[in-house]
Design an enzyme around this catalytic site. Structure first.
Site, PDB file in Angstrom:
ATOM      1  N   GLY A   1       0.797  -1.212   0.000  1.00  0.00           N
ATOM      2  CA  GLY A   1       0.000   0.000   0.000  1.00  0.00           C
ATOM      3  C   GLY A   1       0.833   1.268   0.000  1.00  0.00           C
TER       4      GLY A   1
ATOM      5  N   ASN B   1      -7.372   4.015   9.499  1.00  0.00           N
ATOM      6  CA  ASN B   1      -6.702   2.854  10.082  1.00  0.00           C
ATOM      7  C   ASN B   1      -6.679   2.885  11.604  1.00  0.00           C
ATOM      8  OD1 ASN B   1      -4.890   5.099   9.277  1.00  0.00           O
ATOM      9  ND2 ASN B   1      -3.375   3.960  10.459  1.00  0.00           N
TER      10      ASN B   1
ATOM     11  N   GLN C   1      -7.276  -0.245   4.430  1.00  0.00           N
ATOM     12  CA  GLN C   1      -8.078  -0.827   5.516  1.00  0.00           C
ATOM     13  C   GLN C   1      -9.467  -1.268   5.037  1.00  0.00           C
ATOM     14  OE1 GLN C   1      -7.092  -1.589   8.567  1.00  0.00           O
ATOM     15  NE2 GLN C   1      -5.063  -0.689   8.305  1.00  0.00           N
TER      16      GLN C   1
ATOM     17  N   ALA D   1      -2.216  -6.704   0.429  1.00  0.00           N
ATOM     18  CA  ALA D   1      -2.692  -8.073   0.682  1.00  0.00           C
ATOM     19  C   ALA D   1      -2.669  -8.467   2.148  1.00  0.00           C
ATOM     20  CB  ALA D   1      -1.866  -9.065  -0.133  1.00  0.00           C
TER      21      ALA D   1
ATOM     22  N   CYS E   1       2.815   1.805  11.922  1.00  0.00           N
ATOM     23  CA  CYS E   1       3.935   2.535  11.333  1.00  0.00           C
ATOM     24  C   CYS E   1       4.505   3.586  12.281  1.00  0.00           C
ATOM     25  CB  CYS E   1       3.504   3.195  10.037  1.00  0.00           C
ATOM     26  SG  CYS E   1       2.892   2.016   8.818  1.00  0.00           S
TER      27      CYS E   1
END
Length: 393
Positions: free
Chosen positions: A72, A152, A180, A201, A326
């Site tokens: 992504g 997210n 998401q 994925a 992240c």
């Protein structure tokens, strides 16, 4: 409870056994490079094309509009940087929201350092983008609007169709980070007026390291990675055949089971919210109460630090997070929670729990019980809580 309870599916999901099984032959027996012309390799090209077709069908797109990426983040970078590159003669202005994933926000910051202009639109207390402000932000030089499909951290779903209509009316490209939302919510790119869409994925029980960017036919985006002629000369590099096959299989399963899975996740989500809200004082649910991802719960607890809560939950075999994976090493409060109006001290006490169909009612009840126990313990050690209770008395 001795069993590990995994409640961080927004960070990543476990790869389904059926997906692993589908991938395995492409590591050993079917290892040909799909760009080669002999039959042994062309079988792998066919496998890549089949996965691409499955994914295209899942969003109502044409097969030729789906381009595989490494995930992504790459797809987000490609959408923004390639749009700026291709449409710079028309303008240099991008519009996004203040609660985007850092793959978008940091890319925008990079572009600003190189002379491009970005407007960050506010959201309301539920995390919904302010459409009036979005409309007012449009300039003659605006070439792209990029707004995530669903957040997210707090799970709020954006009015994507309305945003797409606004972009279309002004002849502006519209990109959505759907990492998401993809395979969690029904998506049709034509009905929603989406020109570009990013997905990954590993958020839907597929392998890590593979994603895609949907690019509507006619959008003049150029190559992001240069080299060979793969992905119809738009994304160089030998295709990751095992991961692509796994992605296709994961999407096939996720689309077929979406309603059943969502129903169960919503039931578990509501059970968790009800138990925590009824048993723990000074707590709030962040994000839109109903218009949210089926598996997302985000709490803010007053008078405690979210990191301490996470550590103590881990000691109880519960995997959770305080926001985006992240930024898990950051001491700063969530930019998303600040954007919806939470003060720093409450934003610091946030907890994100993202469920899956594999979770059970027993796990949910145990989690709620442990949250109550740990929050009580942390508050007993909190000078802020002590002062508050004295003033209240």
């Amino acid at each position: 409870m001795d069993k590990k309870i995994y409640l961080d599916n927004a960070a990543t999901t476990k790869t389904r056994p059926e997906v692993v099984e589908a991938m395995l032959p492409y590591f050993t027996e079917k290892y040909g490079n799909p760009s080669s012309i002999y039959e042994f390799a062309s079988q792998n090209k066919k496998a890549v094309d089949e996965a691409r077709s499955i994914i295209a069908k899942s969003i109502g797109a044409e097969t030729a509009e789906v381009y595989f990426t490494a995930g992504g983040t790459e797809a987000d970078n490609w959408a923004l940087k390639a749009t700026i590159d291709a449409y710079s003669s028309k303008g240099n202005h991008i519009i996004t929201s203040k609660i985007e994933h850092h793959a978008i926000l940091h890319t925008c910051e990079f572009l600003q350092k190189h002379g491009y202009e970005v407007t960050y639109v506010d959201v309301d207390e539920n995390g919904i983008i302010k459409l009036d402000q979005l409309k007012k932000a449009i300039r003659p030089t605006t070439i792209l609007i990029s707004v995530m499909f669903a957040n997210n951290e707090i799970g709020t779903i954006q009015p994507i169709k309305e945003i797409g209509e606004i972009a279309k009316q002004h002849n502006i490209l519209f990109h959505t980070d759907a990492v998401q939302a993809y395979c969690q919510l029904p998506i049709n790119v034509d009905e929603l007026n989406i020109d570009m869409l990013s997905a990954s994925a590993h958020k839907l029980n597929g392998p890590k390291g593979i994603g895609f960017l949907y690019i509507r036919k006619g959008a003049k985006l150029r190559s992001f990675i240069h080299g060979g002629a793969q992905e119809r000369q738009r994304r160089a590099g030998t295709e990751n055949v095992p991961a692509i096959v796994g992605f296709g299989k994961a999407v096939e399963i996720a689309i077929a089971t979406m309603k059943e899975r969502n129903d169960k996740e919503i039931e578990l989500r509501e059970r968790l919210i009800k138990k925590v809200m009824s048993e723990v004082p000074y707590v709030r649910v962040n994000g839109h109460r109903r218009n949210r991802l089926p598996n997302n719960v985000n709490f803010s607890f007053q008078f405690i630090e979210g990191e301490s809560l996470l550590i103590m939950l881990d000691m109880k075999n519960i995997c959770a997070s305080s926001g985006s994976a992240c930024t898990s090493g950051s001491l700063d409060p969530s930019h998303v929670l600040l954007a919806i109006g939470l003060p720093h001290e409450i934003a610091h006490g946030s907890l994100r729990l993202t469920l899956s169909e594999d979770n059970t009612e027993e796990e949910i009840d145990y989690t709620a019980e442990m949250i109550k126990e740990i929050v009580d313990k942390l508050r007993q050690m909190s000078p802020l809580y002590e002062d508050y209770m004295k003033k209240k008395a």
